[in-house]
Structure formats: structure tokens, C-alpha cells
Design an enzyme around this catalytic site. Structure first.
Site, PDB file in Angstrom:
ATOM      1  N   TYR A 150       0.851  -1.195   0.000  1.00 51.14           N
ATOM      2  CA  TYR A 150       0.000   0.000   0.000  1.00 51.14           C
ATOM      3  C   TYR A 150       0.879   1.233   0.000  1.00 51.14           C
ATOM      4  CZ  TYR A 150      -3.387   3.497   1.681  1.00 51.14           C
ATOM      5  OH  TYR A 150      -4.186   4.611   1.820  1.00 51.14           O
ATOM      6  N   ASP A 245       9.195   2.603  -0.469  1.00 47.11           N
ATOM      7  CA  ASP A 245       8.198   3.254   0.365  1.00 47.11           C
ATOM      8  C   ASP A 245       8.475   2.843   1.807  1.00 47.11           C
ATOM      9  OD1 ASP A 245       6.073   4.134   1.796  1.00 47.11           O
ATOM     10  OD2 ASP A 245       4.523   3.337   0.453  1.00 47.11           O
ATOM     11  N   LYS A 273       4.617   8.939   8.665  1.00 43.89           N
ATOM     12  CA  LYS A 273       4.407   8.375   9.997  1.00 43.89           C
ATOM     13  C   LYS A 273       5.429   8.906  11.022  1.00 43.89           C
ATOM     14  CE  LYS A 273       1.309   4.977   8.359  1.00 43.89           C
ATOM     15  NZ  LYS A 273       1.257   4.085   7.231  1.00 43.89           N
TER      16      LYS A 273
END
Ligand SMILES: *Cc1c(COP(=O)(O)O)cnc(C)c1O
Length: 435
Positions: A150, A245, A273
Site C-alpha cells: 500500500y 516506500d 508516519k
């Protein structure tokens, strides 16, 4: 077991009803809605260290950690102080601040492959921008992604494997057009041979390959030996950019992210994050030659009114400042105790549970065999997980409301927290075994 939801949260139920009146589905991000485990979401009121307290006054040991950012736990005093201090000096300028350079320097010092950085507001934005940059840099249009990885809700990445030998993507959400999806090729995680075949056929058209070096969005799936190295050499050979990522793994599995653990150097890295310390901030960075193609130095456009926001930047700096070798060692050793506790508890009740872990990221699959990609992840028993989730919730442990998410241990989790969690897991796994 009675309906756990009945005993849980009159106030949460009221809050959810109220939320549903004006918010779509009562939530601002779909996985919060408990769709995968049933029941209604628990509304949170506050967090402190390893625990969170809901609007009914129940306290839980938290392993969601806002889905990864809160590596120091909730309301860490230094982070809170940094945020308060920054806010008091003005919440946004739309002009450069020195703190942005400080955070950028901290990123470059820690992440081996990053020479220059651009700050943005979300992981989605980082990935979206990294693709545009790769296309602008290479002059090519196709990208490769892996099923089950994702990268935020970017159109070109909301794509799943289509049929056919060459897996041109098909949209995985309405609103993503066929033409956008058609530029995305989808491969199986850990299947480097398939990627090699893809490159043989259309290598000259591929701008970038995006991968979570440690996949954390189909549960936690580790890269097989040599997988990342082969992706690196295929990209180099065919002139495509390798984009890691590391929105989830960055500053989580090590100060330098997964790339430092595995010794593989991407061209561009996406971060999010933890880098924002619990506030909306993300980043992408990489080789200077590539990053220099970004506006204002180069022609590839990307901008943001609130990018490098002073409050978010302050939270990021405060968070990264706390993360030294000692913190990572503690995170890893506490997480290892949790991992062992879960494995032995499952063994004792003869439940097939696959526990995966890297540093302080853990995955739990109710599955018979090892999970190596999306297909094997999907063979897990999601009903067993739902039962486990609610049994843990009832015992004061807050896990992600889906099997295909990670559990995160924070620096605020004590050995006592881990012991309490393992004891709760023993009881909860016994509930699953009986169900
Ligand atoms: C969370 C996540 C994203 C998206 O970040 P947002 O801030 O939610 O947009 C992208 N990639 C990975 C690997 C993630 O875990």
C-alpha cells in the site's frame, strides 16, 4: 463469550451515532470503522505512554500507535513541549523556517541513500510525488508495484493485478480510470523472477518500481533473501528508479530504515508516519541528481501550502532526537518477548498462528503456512482474527481492527505491558481455539 461490544462503551456507541450523522461512515479513514472485525469503533479520549483511554474511561495497552507514527508512545513530554513551543510562535508562515533544514539534515544523516529531501504532508503525497518525479526524471510512464503493498490512496497505486501474462493493473477502486491503471504493472511480492520477465518485456518503458521493502500493509511480510537486491539490479540494468516506500519502516525498524537493515540502496525513499512525530508530515528524498529535477531547481512541479509546517516539523525533530541505538535495542528486545509469548500461547492451544516480526513491527496471521505474499496472506482466517481482536479489546489490549495490519511496540511499552499483553493473548487465543 457474551457480546463484547455490549459491555464496551455506551459513550462510544453514542459518539459513533453522532459521527455517522455528519461524517461519511462515521470515520475519516475507512479502516477505523471496524469493518474487518465487526462491531463499532471505540472512540478515544486521550493517550499517555503505551496506553489510550476511550470516551467511556476504559484504558487499553495500545499497539496501533496511530498506525505507526507513535514510536515514543502517546503524548511524549518532549514532543508535546516541542509542539506547544512551536504553536505559540505561529502555526504557519508559508515561508521557509530553519527548523525545516534541521529536520531535513536529520533525515539525510540517518537514511543512507537520501542526499536531498522535500517535506510534504502525508505518505500518500510522498508516494504520489515520487512517481511524478520518477516519470519526469526518466521520461517514461510505466510504474511497477507489488500486490498487497500500500502506498496511500494515489490513483496510479490503487490498482490490483489484472489477468494476463503481463499484469497490467486494473483499478481497485471506482474513480480510478483504466488509462491510469494501465500504466501500473503489478507483480507478486517476493517473486523476483516475475519482475525480471516484466522488465524483459517492457523494461524500457518503466519509470519506477515502488516497493515496501518490508511489506506492512498485508500484515507483516518480510522480503525473501536476495529479493530487494534483485529489484535493485533489475532497476539499474533497465534504467528505472527504485523507490522504497518506507513510510511505515522508516525510523521504525532502524534509524536508517529497512534499506540500512538490508543494505540495499533505493534511488528515492518515501517517508511518513514517524518522521512527523504524530502530526501530519511526510517526506521524500533520494539521490541529489534525481531530487534536483524538482521545482524550483528543475521542471517537475510539486508544492504545498502547509508543507514543512512548523508544528509538525517540531514534532518530527523532537521524535527523531529521542531515537538512539539504546531505544532501538529496547524496542527490539521488548518486541521479541511479545513475539515469543504469542508463539508459545498459540502453540499451547494448538492454533496455527504465524507471527512475523522485524524490530518493533509485528504481524499475526491465523494461517497454516508461512506468509510470503498477498495470496498466502489472504489464506488467513479473518474470522479467527476478529474473535481474537474482540477478546483482546475486552481484556484491555487495543490491536489493529484487521489482520492485515501490523502491531507496533513503542518505547513507552514496559516489560510489564508486554507481560500483561501476553497473558491476555493466552486467554484470547483459548477463546479463538474454542470458537
Ligand atoms: C501509511 C502508509 C502510506 C500512506 O500514508 P498516509 O500518511 O496515510 O497518506 C503509504 N505507504 C505506506 C507503506 C504506509 O504504511
Amino acid at each position: 463469550m457474551t457480546d463484547v461490544r455490549a459491555g464496551l462503551g455506551r459513550q462510544s456507541a453514542t459518539a459513533f451515532d453522532e459521527a455517522c450523522r455528519h461524517l461519511v461512515g462515521g470515520v475519516n479513514s475507512p479502516v477505523r470503522a471496524f469493518g474487518a472485525v465487526g462491531g463499532t469503533p471505540v472512540f478515544m479520549a486521550s493517550g499517555c505512554g503505551s496506553s489510550i483511554t476511550d470516551v467511556d474511561g476504559r484504558t487499553y495497552i495500545d499497539y496501533v500507535g496511530s498506525w505507526g507514527p507513535l514510536v515514543l508512545g502517546h503524548a511524549h513530554p518532549r514532543v508535546v513541549a516541542a509542539v506547544q513551543e512551536a504553536a505559540a510562535k505561529g502555526t504557519s508562515f508559508g515561508a521557509p523556517t530553519e527548523a525545516e533544514s534541521t529536520l531535513a539534515r536529520m533525515i539525510v544523516e540517518r537514511v543512507p541513500s537520501i542526499e536531498a529531501v522535500r517535506l510534504v504532508n502525508s505518505g500518500t503525497e510522498a508516494c504520489m510525488s515520487a512517481i511524478r518525479l520518477a516519470r519526469g526524471f526518466t521520461g517514461r510512464s510505466k510504474i511497477v508495484k507489488f500486490a498487497g503493498c500500500y502506498h496511500g490512496h494515489v490513483d496510479a497505486l490503487l490498482v490490483e493485478a489484472g489477468s494476463g501474462a503481463l499484469t497490467f493493473g486494473t483499478p481497485s477502486s471506482p474513480g480510478v480510470t483504466e488509462s491510469v491503471a494501465g500504466d501500473t504493472l503489478v507483480a507478486s511480492f517476493n517473486d523476483a523472477d516475475a519482475v525480471a520477465r516484466l522488465f524483459e518485456q517492457v523494461g524500457a518503458e518503466i519509470a519506477a518500481m515502488l516497493v515496501e521493502p518490508i511489506a506492512g500493509n498485508m500484515g507483516l511480510v518480510l522480503p525473501a533473501d536476495g529479493f530487494l537486491e534483485r529489484l535493485r539490479s533489475l532497476c539499474t540494468e533497465h534504467g528505472a528508479l527504485l523507490v522504497f516506500d518506507e513510510v511505515m519502516t522508516g525510523f521504525r525498524v532502524a534509524a536508517g530504515g529497512a534499506q540500512s537493515l538490508y543494505g540495499v540502496s533505493p534511488d528515492v525513499t518515501c517517508l511518513g508516519k514517524i518522521v512527523g512525530g504524530g502530526l501530519p508530515l511526510a517526506a521524500y528524498g533520494g539521490r541529489r541528481e534525481v531530487m534536483e529535477r524538482l521545482s524550483p531547481e528543475g521542471p517537475v512541479y510539486q508544492a504545498g501550502t502547509l508543507s514543512g509546517n512548523p508544528i509538525a516539523t517540531a514534532a518530527g525533530i523532537a521524535t527523531l532526537s529521542e531515537l538512539d541505538d539504546g531505544v532501538y535495542a529496547t524496542l527490539t528486545s521488548r518486541s521479541a518477548i511479545l513475539e515469543e509469548g504469542l508463539i508459545s500461547a498459540a502453540r499451547d492451544v494448538r492454533l496455527p498462528l504465524q507471527v512475523t516480526r522485524v524490530g518493533s513491527m509485528l504481524g499475526m496471521f491465523f494461517a497454516d503456512g508461512p506468509v510470503v505474499d498477498l495470496d498466502s496472506a489472504k489464506r488467513s482466517d479473518t474470522r479467527a482474527y476478529a474473535t481474537f481482536f474482540h477478546a483482546m479489546l475486552e481484556r484491555g489490549v487495543y490491536l489493529a481492527p484487521s489482520q492485515f495490519e501490523c502491531a507496533f511496540v513503542s518505547a513507552a511499552h514496559t516489560e510489564d505491558d508486554i507481560d500483561v499483553t501476553v497473558a491476555a493473548a493466552r486467554e484470547s487465543l483459548a477463546v479463538v481455539a474454542r470458537s
